[in-house]
Design a protein around this motif. Structure first.
Motif, PDB file in Angstrom:
ATOM      1  N   UNK A  95       0.826  -1.199   0.000  1.00  0.00           N
ATOM      2  CA  UNK A  95       0.000   0.000   0.000  1.00  0.00           C
ATOM      3  C   UNK A  95       0.859   1.248   0.000  1.00  0.00           C
ATOM      4  N   UNK A  96       0.183   2.400   0.022  1.00  0.00           N
ATOM      5  CA  UNK A  96       0.893   3.680   0.037  1.00  0.00           C
ATOM      6  C   UNK A  96       0.309   4.556   1.144  1.00  0.00           C
ATOM      7  N   UNK A  97       1.192   5.155   1.935  1.00  0.00           N
ATOM      8  CA  UNK A  97       0.783   5.958   3.082  1.00  0.00           C
ATOM      9  C   UNK A  97       1.496   7.304   3.067  1.00  0.00           C
ATOM     10  N   UNK A  98       0.858   8.254   3.748  1.00  0.00           N
ATOM     11  CA  UNK A  98       1.467   9.579   3.903  1.00  0.00           C
ATOM     12  C   UNK A  98       2.438   9.615   5.072  1.00  0.00           C
ATOM     13  N   UNK A  99       2.135   8.803   6.095  1.00  0.00           N
ATOM     14  CA  UNK A  99       2.955   8.812   7.308  1.00  0.00           C
ATOM     15  C   UNK A  99       3.008   7.398   7.890  1.00  0.00           C
ATOM     16  N   UNK A 100       4.140   7.071   8.491  1.00  0.00           N
ATOM     17  CA  UNK A 100       4.302   5.811   9.200  1.00  0.00           C
ATOM     18  C   UNK A 100       4.749   6.104  10.622  1.00  0.00           C
ATOM     19  N   UNK A 101       4.145   5.408  11.575  1.00  0.00           N
ATOM     20  CA  UNK A 101       4.474   5.565  12.996  1.00  0.00           C
ATOM     21  C   UNK A 101       4.896   4.207  13.534  1.00  0.00           C
ATOM     22  N   UNK A 102       6.060   4.164  14.197  1.00  0.00           N
ATOM     23  CA  UNK A 102       6.614   2.911  14.724  1.00  0.00           C
ATOM     24  C   UNK A 102       7.091   3.163  16.148  1.00  0.00           C
ATOM     25  N   UNK A 103       6.511   2.475  17.107  1.00  0.00           N
ATOM     26  CA  UNK A 103       6.858   2.721  18.511  1.00  0.00           C
ATOM     27  C   UNK A 103       7.125   1.401  19.229  1.00  0.00           C
ATOM     28  N   UNK A 104       8.334   1.266  19.778  1.00  0.00           N
ATOM     29  CA  UNK A 104       8.733   0.082  20.555  1.00  0.00           C
ATOM     30  C   UNK A 104       8.614  -1.199  19.727  1.00  0.00           C
ATOM     31  N   UNK A 105       9.005  -1.126  18.481  1.00  0.00           N
ATOM     32  CA  UNK A 105       8.951  -2.273  17.581  1.00  0.00           C
ATOM     33  C   UNK A 105      10.348  -2.699  17.139  1.00  0.00           C
ATOM     34  N   UNK A 106      11.158  -1.745  16.698  1.00  0.00           N
ATOM     35  CA  UNK A 106      12.481  -2.085  16.161  1.00  0.00           C
ATOM     36  C   UNK A 106      13.336  -2.823  17.178  1.00  0.00           C
ATOM     37  N   UNK A 107      13.127  -2.534  18.463  1.00  0.00           N
ATOM     38  CA  UNK A 107      13.937  -3.176  19.503  1.00  0.00           C
ATOM     39  C   UNK A 107      13.778  -4.696  19.514  1.00  0.00           C
ATOM     40  N   UNK A 108      12.703  -5.191  18.919  1.00  0.00           N
ATOM     41  CA  UNK A 108      12.437  -6.628  18.930  1.00  0.00           C
ATOM     42  C   UNK A 108      12.842  -7.317  17.623  1.00  0.00           C
TER      43      UNK A 108
END
Length: 260
Positions: A95-108
């Motif tokens: 899909x295509x989005x204007x904004x992406x929000x990522x919180x406390x995910x990359x650490x895993x």
């Protein structure tokens, strides 16, 4: 994603995630609001603890919230409405989005830069990403305790063994740059709790951080990373920091970037 959520999917963990999100809402979400009609992706929404605050600050945005855990999404749907919740692996998203929000995910994740690079493909030209992560190496507290520090170090080790990085906050700038984002900026968002801030002592020191460490105790002892007595002493000493003379310091890192 070949990864494991080191904290588990128990009811106490669900409660801890809610306590964390609510206590830190202003600290973490200040400066994040999306325009009406914009398409926003929350990658790794879990039980929806952060989703609640995204919706509150951007009520007219179109929010899609995705998580790999089938057990978490029913709780997220109960927690907040008006969101398109989907179960999917981060690397299977399209899909295509204007904004992406990522919180406390990359650490895993074992390959956080690869995950960021894939999320970048989902953003329209000029779209933005916001990433929030903690760093357990930023935990300083009084009274000082080697037992408490050892318990924190056990959590860091367990997360590393599961393929993650509990110290990832300090890496956000190079990670986003390496994934090809432009205009990357990183801000420290510091939590400091003492007797004059009882809401932070309860909501963060006790119900968020200490509860998080306490929750992996059985695993730490079973794997021989700590003795039962040593672990109990470490957790007790962390609870001592919530006393009248205790203090606790921790830093989250909030990064933003955009597609060229």
């Amino acid at each position: 994603m070949d990864t494991a959520y080191v904290h588990g999917y128990t009811e106490p963990e669900t409660r801890r995630l809610g306590d964390q999100a609510d206590t830190l809402a202003e600290l973490l979400h200040a400066g994040t609001a999306y325009p009406a009609g914009s398409r926003v992706l929350e990658a790794g929404c879990g039980v929806g603890a952060q989703t609640v605050h995204l919706v509150a600050r951007s009520p007219d945005a179109h929010l899609t919230a995705v998580d790999v855990s089938a057990a978490s999404l029913p709780q997220a749907r109960t927690r907040v409405g008006g969101v398109d919740f989907r179960q999917a692996d981060l690397f299977d998203l399209d899909g295509e989005y204007d904004h992406v929000f990522v919180c406390f995910v990359l650490e895993h994740l074992p390959e956080p830069e690869k995950a960021l690079a894939h999320l970048k493909t989902l953003l329209r030209p000029g779209g933005t990403i916001t990433v929030i992560e903690g760093d357990h190496g930023s935990a300083f507290f009084h009274p000082r305790s080697e037992h408490a520090q050892a318990a924190i170090d056990c959590l860091v080790r367990l997360q590393a063994d599961a393929g993650g990085d509990a110290l990832i906050g300090r890496r956000l700038h190079p990670l986003l740059n390496g994934a090809g984002f432009a205009g990357v900026t990183v801000e420290p968002r510091t939590v400091y709790a003492d007797g004059s801030r009882p809401e932070l002592v309860a909501g963060f020191t006790r119900d968020t951080f200490t509860a998080m460490v306490e929750g992996v105790g059985e695993t730490a002892v079973a794997r021989g990373l700590a003795t039962a007595d040593g672990w109990a002493r470490g957790v007790a000493d962390l609870h001592r920091t919530t006393g009248p003379d205790g203090t606790f310091h921790y830093v989250f890192f909030k990064a933003t970037g955009s597609t060229p």
